[in-house]
Design a protein around this motif. Sequence first.
Motif, PDB file in Angstrom:
ATOM      1  N   ARG A 111       6.910  32.985 -14.877  1.00 25.55           N
ATOM      2  CA  ARG A 111       5.692  33.734 -15.208  1.00 25.55           C
ATOM      3  C   ARG A 111       5.321  33.538 -16.672  1.00 25.55           C
ATOM      4  O   ARG A 111       4.157  33.389 -17.018  1.00 25.55           O
ATOM      5  CB  ARG A 111       5.873  35.224 -14.920  1.00 25.55           C
ATOM      6  N   LEU A 124       3.798  30.111 -17.176  1.00 26.83           N
ATOM      7  CA  LEU A 124       2.608  29.853 -16.367  1.00 26.83           C
ATOM      8  C   LEU A 124       1.344  29.644 -17.192  1.00 26.83           C
ATOM      9  O   LEU A 124       0.527  28.766 -16.889  1.00 26.83           O
ATOM     10  CB  LEU A 124       2.407  31.010 -15.387  1.00 26.83           C
ATOM     11  N   TYR A 132      -0.794  25.392 -12.860  1.00 27.49           N
ATOM     12  CA  TYR A 132      -0.233  26.127 -11.739  1.00 27.49           C
ATOM     13  C   TYR A 132      -0.841  27.524 -11.628  1.00 27.49           C
ATOM     14  O   TYR A 132      -1.192  28.144 -12.614  1.00 27.49           O
ATOM     15  CB  TYR A 132       1.296  26.209 -11.878  1.00 27.49           C
ATOM     16  N   GLN A 133      -0.937  28.010 -10.397  1.00 32.72           N
ATOM     17  CA  GLN A 133      -1.558  29.296 -10.123  1.00 32.72           C
ATOM     18  C   GLN A 133      -0.556  30.441 -10.034  1.00 32.72           C
ATOM     19  O   GLN A 133      -0.913  31.590 -10.233  1.00 32.72           O
ATOM     20  CB  GLN A 133      -2.360  29.231  -8.811  1.00 32.72           C
ATOM     21  N   ASN A 134       0.699  30.126  -9.693  1.00 25.02           N
ATOM     22  CA  ASN A 134       1.701  31.190  -9.588  1.00 25.02           C
ATOM     23  C   ASN A 134       3.073  30.649  -9.976  1.00 25.02           C
ATOM     24  O   ASN A 134       3.291  29.429  -9.983  1.00 25.02           O
ATOM     25  CB  ASN A 134       1.696  31.827  -8.192  1.00 25.02           C
ATOM     26  N   ASN A 177       5.890  30.495  -8.467  1.00 25.88           N
ATOM     27  CA  ASN A 177       6.591  29.696  -7.452  1.00 25.88           C
ATOM     28  C   ASN A 177       6.249  28.219  -7.562  1.00 25.88           C
ATOM     29  O   ASN A 177       7.100  27.364  -7.313  1.00 25.88           O
ATOM     30  CB  ASN A 177       6.261  30.195  -6.043  1.00 25.88           C
ATOM     31  N   GLU A 178       5.019  27.914  -7.917  1.00 25.45           N
ATOM     32  CA  GLU A 178       4.618  26.518  -8.057  1.00 25.45           C
ATOM     33  C   GLU A 178       5.404  25.829  -9.166  1.00 25.45           C
ATOM     34  O   GLU A 178       5.814  24.679  -9.015  1.00 25.45           O
ATOM     35  CB  GLU A 178       3.118  26.415  -8.334  1.00 25.45           C
TER      36      GLU A 178
END
Length: 65
Positions: free
Chosen positions: A37, A40, A45-47, A49-50
């Motif tokens: 996070r 990020l 990346y959007q989240n 996990n990516e």
Amino acid sequence: MEQAEPSNEDFATSDDIHEATDTLTEGDGLRLMKAARICLSGTEYQNPNEILNEAVARAMSGSRR
């Protein structure tokens, strides 16, 4: 002075990485998500996990040493 290239023995194999991801505790996962996070911002990346998926995929493919 030139630095010697690290040998392949210095890097984790895909089996090592698979074993490490399989043995993560819930706390380990939470800490990884927190770090993802933080990283990020400013990425494509959007989240989180990516980012984690990309890191594991690169490590397993050998493109990230």
